[in-house]
Design a protein around this motif. Structure first.
Motif, PDB file in Angstrom:
ATOM      1  N   GLY A  42     -70.904  20.842   9.673  1.00  0.00           N
ATOM      2  CA  GLY A  42     -71.946  19.828   9.729  1.00  0.00           C
ATOM      3  C   GLY A  42     -73.300  20.434  10.029  1.00  0.00           C
ATOM      4  N   ASN A  43     -73.534  21.660   9.534  1.00  0.00           N
ATOM      5  CA  ASN A  43     -74.739  22.425   9.814  1.00  0.00           C
ATOM      6  C   ASN A  43     -75.994  21.604   9.518  1.00  0.00           C
ATOM      7  OD1 ASN A  43     -77.000  24.342   8.919  1.00  0.00           O
ATOM      8  ND2 ASN A  43     -75.564  25.743   9.917  1.00  0.00           N
ATOM      9  N   GLU A  44     -76.803  21.382  10.555  1.00  0.00           N
ATOM     10  CA  GLU A  44     -77.972  20.512  10.410  1.00  0.00           C
ATOM     11  C   GLU A  44     -78.998  21.076   9.437  1.00  0.00           C
ATOM     12  OE1 GLU A  44     -79.645  19.399  14.133  1.00  0.00           O
ATOM     13  OE2 GLU A  44     -77.758  18.605  14.932  1.00  0.00           O
ATOM     14  N   GLU A  45     -79.185  22.381   9.440  1.00  0.00           N
ATOM     15  CA  GLU A  45     -80.165  22.978   8.535  1.00  0.00           C
ATOM     16  C   GLU A  45     -79.732  22.832   7.078  1.00  0.00           C
ATOM     17  OE1 GLU A  45     -83.298  24.601   6.722  1.00  0.00           O
ATOM     18  OE2 GLU A  45     -83.166  23.883   8.791  1.00  0.00           O
ATOM     19  N   LYS A  46     -78.434  23.031   6.824  1.00  0.00           N
ATOM     20  CA  LYS A  46     -77.939  22.877   5.444  1.00  0.00           C
ATOM     21  C   LYS A  46     -78.053  21.423   4.993  1.00  0.00           C
ATOM     22  CE  LYS A  46     -74.820  26.834   5.055  1.00  0.00           C
ATOM     23  NZ  LYS A  46     -75.229  27.543   6.257  1.00  0.00           N
ATOM     24  N   ILE A  47     -77.769  20.495   5.895  1.00  0.00           N
ATOM     25  CA  ILE A  47     -77.916  19.079   5.563  1.00  0.00           C
ATOM     26  C   ILE A  47     -79.382  18.759   5.264  1.00  0.00           C
ATOM     27  CG2 ILE A  47     -77.787  16.742   6.510  1.00  0.00           C
ATOM     28  CD1 ILE A  47     -75.206  17.674   7.958  1.00  0.00           C
ATOM     29  N   ALA A  48     -80.280  19.342   6.056  1.00  0.00           N
ATOM     30  CA  ALA A  48     -81.710  19.137   5.819  1.00  0.00           C
ATOM     31  C   ALA A  48     -82.121  19.716   4.465  1.00  0.00           C
ATOM     32  CB  ALA A  48     -82.530  19.775   6.939  1.00  0.00           C
ATOM     33  N   GLN A  49     -81.579  20.889   4.123  1.00  0.00           N
ATOM     34  CA  GLN A  49     -81.878  21.489   2.820  1.00  0.00           C
ATOM     35  C   GLN A  49     -81.369  20.601   1.689  1.00  0.00           C
ATOM     36  OE1 GLN A  49     -80.686  25.652   2.403  1.00  0.00           O
ATOM     37  NE2 GLN A  49     -80.922  25.909   4.619  1.00  0.00           N
ATOM     38  N   LEU A  50     -80.165  20.065   1.881  1.00  0.00           N
ATOM     39  CA  LEU A  50     -79.584  19.181   0.869  1.00  0.00           C
ATOM     40  C   LEU A  50     -80.475  17.953   0.669  1.00  0.00           C
ATOM     41  CD1 LEU A  50     -77.005  19.219  -0.850  1.00  0.00           C
ATOM     42  CD2 LEU A  50     -75.851  17.966   0.969  1.00  0.00           C
ATOM     43  N   PHE A  51     -80.933  17.389   1.763  1.00  0.00           N
ATOM     44  CA  PHE A  51     -81.822  16.226   1.677  1.00  0.00           C
ATOM     45  C   PHE A  51     -83.115  16.586   0.950  1.00  0.00           C
ATOM     46  CE2 PHE A  51     -85.365  13.709   3.292  1.00  0.00           C
ATOM     47  CZ  PHE A  51     -84.912  12.416   3.036  1.00  0.00           C
ATOM     48  N   ARG A  52     -83.668  17.759   1.255  1.00  0.00           N
ATOM     49  CA  ARG A  52     -84.927  18.163   0.607  1.00  0.00           C
ATOM     50  C   ARG A  52     -84.751  18.346  -0.901  1.00  0.00           C
ATOM     51  NH1 ARG A  52     -85.632  21.187   5.508  1.00  0.00           N
ATOM     52  NH2 ARG A  52     -84.795  23.079   4.575  1.00  0.00           N
ATOM     53  N   ILE A  53     -83.600  18.867  -1.301  1.00  0.00           N
ATOM     54  CA  ILE A  53     -83.351  19.020  -2.739  1.00  0.00           C
ATOM     55  C   ILE A  53     -83.292  17.659  -3.418  1.00  0.00           C
ATOM     56  CG2 ILE A  53     -81.617  19.717  -4.445  1.00  0.00           C
ATOM     57  CD1 ILE A  53     -80.973  22.102  -2.668  1.00  0.00           C
ATOM     58  N   LEU A  54     -82.552  16.725  -2.813  1.00  0.00           N
ATOM     59  CA  LEU A  54     -82.473  15.375  -3.390  1.00  0.00           C
ATOM     60  C   LEU A  54     -83.848  14.724  -3.443  1.00  0.00           C
ATOM     61  CD1 LEU A  54     -79.226  14.071  -1.632  1.00  0.00           C
ATOM     62  CD2 LEU A  54     -79.467  14.728  -4.028  1.00  0.00           C
ATOM     63  N   HIS A  55     -84.623  14.900  -2.382  1.00  0.00           N
ATOM     64  CA  HIS A  55     -85.970  14.325  -2.332  1.00  0.00           C
ATOM     65  C   HIS A  55     -86.855  14.944  -3.418  1.00  0.00           C
ATOM     66  CE1 HIS A  55     -89.295  12.187  -0.491  1.00  0.00           C
ATOM     67  NE2 HIS A  55     -90.015  13.310  -0.496  1.00  0.00           N
ATOM     68  N   SER A  56     -86.710  16.248  -3.633  1.00  0.00           N
ATOM     69  CA  SER A  56     -87.496  16.922  -4.664  1.00  0.00           C
ATOM     70  C   SER A  56     -87.112  16.459  -6.059  1.00  0.00           C
ATOM     71  CB  SER A  56     -87.311  18.446  -4.557  1.00  0.00           C
ATOM     72  OG  SER A  56     -87.800  18.927  -3.322  1.00  0.00           O
ATOM     73  N   ILE A  57     -85.798  16.301  -6.301  1.00  0.00           N
ATOM     74  CA  ILE A  57     -85.351  15.811  -7.605  1.00  0.00           C
ATOM     75  C   ILE A  57     -85.918  14.424  -7.864  1.00  0.00           C
ATOM     76  CG2 ILE A  57     -83.340  15.086  -8.966  1.00  0.00           C
ATOM     77  CD1 ILE A  57     -81.752  17.283  -7.503  1.00  0.00           C
ATOM     78  N   LYS A  58     -85.840  13.571  -6.850  1.00  0.00           N
ATOM     79  CA  LYS A  58     -86.364  12.213  -7.000  1.00  0.00           C
ATOM     80  C   LYS A  58     -87.871  12.242  -7.272  1.00  0.00           C
ATOM     81  CE  LYS A  58     -87.040   7.932  -4.385  1.00  0.00           C
ATOM     82  NZ  LYS A  58     -86.825   7.253  -3.093  1.00  0.00           N
ATOM     83  N   GLY A  59     -88.606  13.073  -6.528  1.00  0.00           N
ATOM     84  CA  GLY A  59     -90.053  13.157  -6.729  1.00  0.00           C
ATOM     85  C   GLY A  59     -90.410  13.692  -8.097  1.00  0.00           C
ATOM     86  N   ASP A  60     -89.692  14.727  -8.546  1.00  0.00           N
ATOM     87  CA  ASP A  60     -89.959  15.291  -9.867  1.00  0.00           C
ATOM     88  C   ASP A  60     -89.631  14.294 -10.973  1.00  0.00           C
ATOM     89  OD1 ASP A  60     -90.731  17.560  -8.596  1.00  0.00           O
ATOM     90  OD2 ASP A  60     -89.070  18.816  -9.286  1.00  0.00           O
ATOM     91  N   ALA A  61     -88.538  13.532 -10.773  1.00  0.00           N
ATOM     92  CA  ALA A  61     -88.170  12.518 -11.774  1.00  0.00           C
ATOM     93  C   ALA A  61     -89.286  11.485 -11.922  1.00  0.00           C
ATOM     94  CB  ALA A  61     -86.864  11.836 -11.384  1.00  0.00           C
ATOM     95  N   ASN A  62     -89.852  11.085 -10.800  1.00  0.00           N
ATOM     96  CA  ASN A  62     -90.939  10.115 -10.845  1.00  0.00           C
ATOM     97  C   ASN A  62     -92.182  10.722 -11.498  1.00  0.00           C
ATOM     98  OD1 ASN A  62     -92.181   7.504 -10.024  1.00  0.00           O
ATOM     99  ND2 ASN A  62     -93.435   8.833  -8.739  1.00  0.00           N
ATOM    100  N   LEU A  63     -92.506  11.950 -11.117  1.00  0.00           N
ATOM    101  CA  LEU A  63     -93.681  12.628 -11.660  1.00  0.00           C
ATOM    102  C   LEU A  63     -93.558  12.839 -13.174  1.00  0.00           C
ATOM    103  CD1 LEU A  63     -96.366  14.047 -10.878  1.00  0.00           C
ATOM    104  CD2 LEU A  63     -95.047  16.168 -10.669  1.00  0.00           C
TER     105      LEU A  63
END
Length: 368
Positions: A42-63
């Motif tokens: 349940g590594n918090e940093e890896k979970i944070a990285q996973l969230f950032r990737i999803l957030h980036s994909i969503k942002g790029d899709a919108n852009l």
């Protein structure tokens, strides 16, 4: 939280291609993080990285105006945000959902780019099953995630997902049993590196084939059989698995026992008798030349017929792996059809449809 359905379309061709290129970078990073999180830390940093990737994909899709990604990314991002804030635990089955959704989105993106039909990807069904996860309580999320993954890989049964019902001895234990069977299959794969990913590839092929049938076999029973069919091999010397050249009579005798050992375990567990029969018969052949009992034609249960096909297909794929994905798929399906007397003709035709669709979509076997 309601999501909206958007018709897949290319608004800006250059931006669309930019998004495809970006996603090809994000997808392996996401998959790597999900695999790393399977250690249960349940590594918090890896979970944070996973969230950032999803957030980036969503942002790029919108852009890039790839708006049809939004309903799916909204749900994934919200789920990971709840994990990030410790409202939900991170579970392997949640990782399965992430990978399933991303795999389907990549395939959808490719299909839109090539103006191919999307029906076989069942994206509307995925969206409808995905959204309710947002409202699940922590204790209900694992089962709901597993149900989504199973229903998208094959035909969802007409009954609800199994629930924990006290005292009836049915339904509630099946999810836990399937997780146990899956863990055994993973252990077998670890002992043979060439088998890596084999179980999930077989499961996806089997459930897709089953979904095309007018008389499908029970999905949970088929999944159990896929997980368990070679577990008996773990009771044999590894030297026998890896033996090159011709097998001796004694070698063949030992190998022919492995379906019975796995089937015997299933037979002794409540509610898995049908899966046990599939495992016991998956090396039987319609002409009676199979083993262990020389069962013929209609006496072989349908699930065993499906299992025989995907098991043989995987073996031939492995043999031709050095030729590349598409070529090895073509070789494998050709060899199965050249040996059609070894397989049930009804299920072989359905299996051919599944492989043909994957080749047309340029899909990697098992959705990898």
């Amino acid at each position: 939280m309601a999501t909206k359905q958007l018709t897949p379309e290319i608004i800006d061709p250059i931006a669309f291609q930019d998004f495809r290129d970006a996603l090809s970078d994000y997808a392996p990073q996401l998959e790597q993080l999900v695999c790393q999180l399977e250690d249960g830390s349940g590594n918090e940093e890896k979970i944070a990285q996973l969230f950032r990737i999803l957030h980036s994909i969503k942002g790029d899709a919108n852009l890039c105006q790839v708006h049809f990604f939004e309903p799916y990314m909204n749900v994934l991002e919200h789920l990971l945000d709840r994990v990030r804030h410790k409202e939900l635990p991170y579970l392997d089955v949640l990782g399965d959902v992430l990978l399933l959704v991303m795999d389907r989105l990549v395939l959808m993106l490719d299909a839109v780019a090539e103006d191919l039909p999307l029906d076989d990807l069942r994206m509307d069904a995925l969206r409808i099953r995905l959204e309710p996860l947002l409202e699940k309580k922590p204790e209900d999320l694992p089962q709901a995630c597993a149900w989504l993954v199973s229903s998208m890989m094959g035909q969802a049964p007409s009954v609800p997902a199994p629930t924990q019902e006290a005292g009836n001895g049915h339904g509630g234990h099946r999810f836990a049993d399937l997780q146990f069977f899956r863990s055994l299959a993973a252990q077998l794969e670890q002992r043979l590196p060439a088998f890596s990913g084999r179980t999930e590839r077989n499961l996806a092929l089997a459930l897709e084939t089953n979904r095309l049938s007018e008389r499908p076999v029970p999905m949970e029973q088929l999944a159990a059989a896929i997980y368990m069919h070679d577990i008996g091999m773990m009771l044999l010397p590894e030297s026998l698995w890896l033996k090159a050249g011709n097998l001796s009579v004694e070698d063949r005798r030992q190998l022919s026992a492995h379906p019975g050992w796995a089937a015997g375990l299933l037979e002794r567990m409540p509610d898995w008798q049908e899966a046990a029969r599939m495992v016991a018969q998956h090396h039987e052949r319609p002409d009676g030349s199979g083993y262990p009992d020389g069962v013929r034609d209609g006496a072989i249960c349908p699930g065993a017929c499906v299992l025989a096909l995907v098991d043989a297909f995987e073996s031939v794929m492995l043999k031709h792996a050095q030729q590349g994905q598409r070529r090895s798929m073509l070789r494998a399906v050709a060899e199965l059809n050249a040996s059609e007397r070894q397989f049930d003709s009804y299920w072989l035709q359905l299996f051919n449809q599944v492989v043909r669709t994957r080749l047309e979509l340029g899909s990697v076997v098992g959705g990898a």
